[in-house]
Scaffold this motif. Structure first.
Motif, PDB file in Angstrom:
ATOM      1  N   GLU A 137      52.710  61.184 -68.984  1.00  0.00           N
ATOM      2  CA  GLU A 137      53.777  60.187 -68.931  1.00  0.00           C
ATOM      3  C   GLU A 137      54.942  60.651 -69.811  1.00  0.00           C
ATOM      4  N   GLY A 138      56.142  60.606 -69.242  1.00  0.00           N
ATOM      5  CA  GLY A 138      57.317  60.985 -69.983  1.00  0.00           C
ATOM      6  C   GLY A 138      57.910  59.825 -70.756  1.00  0.00           C
ATOM      7  N   THR A 139      58.934  60.106 -71.514  1.00  0.00           N
ATOM      8  CA  THR A 139      59.645  59.070 -72.260  1.00  0.00           C
ATOM      9  C   THR A 139      61.132  59.216 -72.003  1.00  0.00           C
ATOM     10  N   TRP A 140      61.875  58.097 -72.200  1.00  0.00           N
ATOM     11  CA  TRP A 140      63.320  58.132 -72.009  1.00  0.00           C
ATOM     12  C   TRP A 140      63.995  57.385 -73.144  1.00  0.00           C
ATOM     13  N   ASN A 141      65.305  57.591 -73.308  1.00  0.00           N
ATOM     14  CA  ASN A 141      66.077  56.969 -74.377  1.00  0.00           C
ATOM     15  C   ASN A 141      67.106  56.028 -73.771  1.00  0.00           C
ATOM     16  N   CYS A 142      67.207  54.845 -74.345  1.00  0.00           N
ATOM     17  CA  CYS A 142      68.153  53.845 -73.855  1.00  0.00           C
ATOM     18  C   CYS A 142      69.537  54.140 -74.412  1.00  0.00           C
ATOM     19  N   THR A 143      70.518  54.240 -73.515  1.00  0.00           N
ATOM     20  CA  THR A 143      71.888  54.512 -73.959  1.00  0.00           C
ATOM     21  C   THR A 143      72.631  53.229 -74.322  1.00  0.00           C
ATOM     22  N   PRO A 203      58.277  54.659 -73.042  1.00  0.00           N
ATOM     23  CA  PRO A 203      57.392  55.168 -72.000  1.00  0.00           C
ATOM     24  C   PRO A 203      57.985  54.972 -70.603  1.00  0.00           C
ATOM     25  N   ALA A 204      57.705  55.899 -69.720  1.00  0.00           N
ATOM     26  CA  ALA A 204      58.302  55.882 -68.383  1.00  0.00           C
ATOM     27  C   ALA A 204      57.901  54.658 -67.583  1.00  0.00           C
ATOM     28  N   ARG A 205      56.764  54.053 -67.928  1.00  0.00           N
ATOM     29  CA  ARG A 205      56.306  52.884 -67.153  1.00  0.00           C
ATOM     30  C   ARG A 205      57.259  51.701 -67.304  1.00  0.00           C
ATOM     31  N   HIS A 206      58.079  51.724 -68.361  1.00  0.00           N
ATOM     32  CA  HIS A 206      59.049  50.643 -68.559  1.00  0.00           C
ATOM     33  C   HIS A 206      60.337  50.978 -67.827  1.00  0.00           C
ATOM     34  N   LYS A 207      60.678  50.203 -66.811  1.00  0.00           N
ATOM     35  CA  LYS A 207      61.916  50.401 -66.075  1.00  0.00           C
ATOM     36  C   LYS A 207      63.087  49.731 -66.782  1.00  0.00           C
ATOM     37  N   THR A 254      45.350  57.444 -68.558  1.00  0.00           N
ATOM     38  CA  THR A 254      44.113  57.101 -67.840  1.00  0.00           C
ATOM     39  C   THR A 254      44.114  55.670 -67.315  1.00  0.00           C
ATOM     40  N   ASP A 255      45.011  54.786 -67.819  1.00  0.00           N
ATOM     41  CA  ASP A 255      44.981  53.387 -67.382  1.00  0.00           C
ATOM     42  C   ASP A 255      45.514  53.271 -65.964  1.00  0.00           C
ATOM     43  N   GLU A 256      44.990  52.324 -65.250  1.00  0.00           N
ATOM     44  CA  GLU A 256      45.270  52.155 -63.834  1.00  0.00           C
ATOM     45  C   GLU A 256      46.744  51.863 -63.572  1.00  0.00           C
ATOM     46  N   GLN A 257      47.389  51.061 -64.429  1.00  0.00           N
ATOM     47  CA  GLN A 257      48.797  50.708 -64.206  1.00  0.00           C
ATOM     48  C   GLN A 257      49.682  51.947 -64.197  1.00  0.00           C
ATOM     49  N   ALA A 258      49.473  52.820 -65.188  1.00  0.00           N
ATOM     50  CA  ALA A 258      50.292  54.023 -65.273  1.00  0.00           C
ATOM     51  C   ALA A 258      50.006  54.951 -64.103  1.00  0.00           C
TER      52      ALA A 258
END
Length: 379
Positions: A9-15, A23-27, A63-67
């Motif tokens: 899982e990647g990560t991103w930064n809020c501008t 975490p990438a799972r957060h849109k 490993t979690d199902e959501q991700a």
């Protein structure tokens, strides 16, 4: 070999608010709730470092199902109306409920999606800076060397005076006389000698070849059996396995890592032994003989020296089977003042040149800044 797969899982930064490592799972940003948009920074994910040797990610797999469900939804798409990011399998925008149409990721709408800032002009790399510095140093050195060379070649005229002159003449008398020599028999051919006429036209000749004996003339290499010769060499050999991994960006903030084991090779030293011909040095013999011949030999020499008087030749004449050889040298000493008294020697090659120099005569010397006398002219 069997593959091993895992999802990173990647990560991103809020501008908008500056939140980091989301975490990438957060849109949407957990801090300010602004949706991740299609901008130069928010659209890029960081998947962490990899091991230099294996390429394996240093970040743990999810490993979690959501991700895993999000990772398998396909590449994210961005709403062409509000710019929000959506799951790859979503039919409508989660932000503005607009139906999925053209993807803003493929065709950006300038008034809805802010354009990424222009990239700054690339700065000169370190090697370019170093190259410029080296070029400057070399340029300075070359300029300095050229400047010193040009300064050293500049000339100045100085006034001088002849302090002494001297000459030497010698006559050497040589006679064509018999002598015994030795030589290899296969190189000797009987030839009658001929005496010189007026000191020229002689032929030494080879006569009375005698007293031939066997002597070592050299050596040669001959085969002398065989020998076993071993040399240490290096080769690549299999020495187990090692893991190799690669990552594939899924376009939705997740990456799939695929690993498998490959054969590992190591350097191994070994002895390469072969049977080779052995050689030894064997003496080579030939017949060496004594023979009679003639040669020019010095029998007399007479010499005269002087200073300011006219040069003269010693009295010595050539007789039958003789010749005379003449030798002469001239020297003129000049003194001049160049930040101190200095001496320079002129060496004329002919008598008429020497006779033009007289003690006490004035001389103009052209001297370089490095002290080399380029020329000396009588005044």
């Amino acid at each position: 070999m069997a593959e091993r797969r895992r999802i990173i899982e990647g990560t991103w930064n809020c501008t908008s608010c500056g939140a980091k490592n989301i975490p990438a799972r957060h849109k949407n940003c957990p801090s300010c709730n602004n949706p991740r948009e299609l901008t130069g920074k928010e659209s890029e994910f960081d998947f962490g470092d990899v091991d230099a040797a294996s390429g394996r990610s240093t970040r743990e797999g999810v490993t979690d199902e959501q991700a895993l469900d999000l990772a398998g939804a396909g590449e994210d798409w961005f709403c062409a109306y509000c710019g929000a990011s959506n799951r790859g399998d979503a039919k409508a925008c989660r932000q503005c409920s607009a139906e999925r149409g053209s993807d803003a990721k493929a065709a950006r709408i300038a008034d809805l999606s802010p354009q990424p800032p222009p990239k700054p002009a690339p700065k000169p790399s370190n090697w370019k800076k170093i190259a410029l510095i080296v070029a400057g140093v070399l340029g300075s050195c070359c300029f300095g060397t050229c400047a010193i060379g040009a300064w050293g070649n500049l000339t100045h005229d100085f006034k001088g005076e002849v302090t002494a002159t001297s000459w030497r003449r010698a006559v050497v008398q040589e006679r064509f006389l018999p002598e015994a020599r030795t030589g290899w028999r296969d190189e000797l051919s009987t030839t009658a000698p001929r005496m010189p006429v007026n000191g020229a036209g002689e032929v030494p000749g080879v006569t009375n070849i005698r007293d031939c004996v066997s002597r070592q003339r050299g050596t040669r290499r001959v085969a002398d059996g065989t020998e076993r010769v071993c040399r240490t060499k290096t080769r690549k050999v299999a020495c187990g396995t090692e893991e190799k991994c690669r990552r594939r960006d899924k376009g939705n903030g997740f990456a799939e890592e695929i690993c498998h084991d490959e054969t590992k090779y190591c350097n191994e030293s070994y002895e390469d032994c072969q049977t080779e011909t052995r050689y030894r040095n064997e003496p080579v013999y030939s017949q060496q003989c004594t023979y009679d011949t003639y040669a020019w030999k010095q029998v007399d020499q007479r010499e005269l020296k002087g200073t300011e008087d006219a040069p003269r030749w010693p009295e010595l004449t050539a007789g039958t089977n003789e010749r005379v050889r003449r030798e002469e040298s001239y020297r003129v000493s000049v003194r001049y003042d160049d930040d101190g008294v200095k001496e320079h020697v002129v060496e004329p090659t002919r008598e008429d040149e020497f006779l033009g120099w007289k003690k006490g005569q004035g001389v103009t010397l052209t001297v370089t800044n490095l002290g080399k006398v380029e020329k000396a002219i009588r005044r």
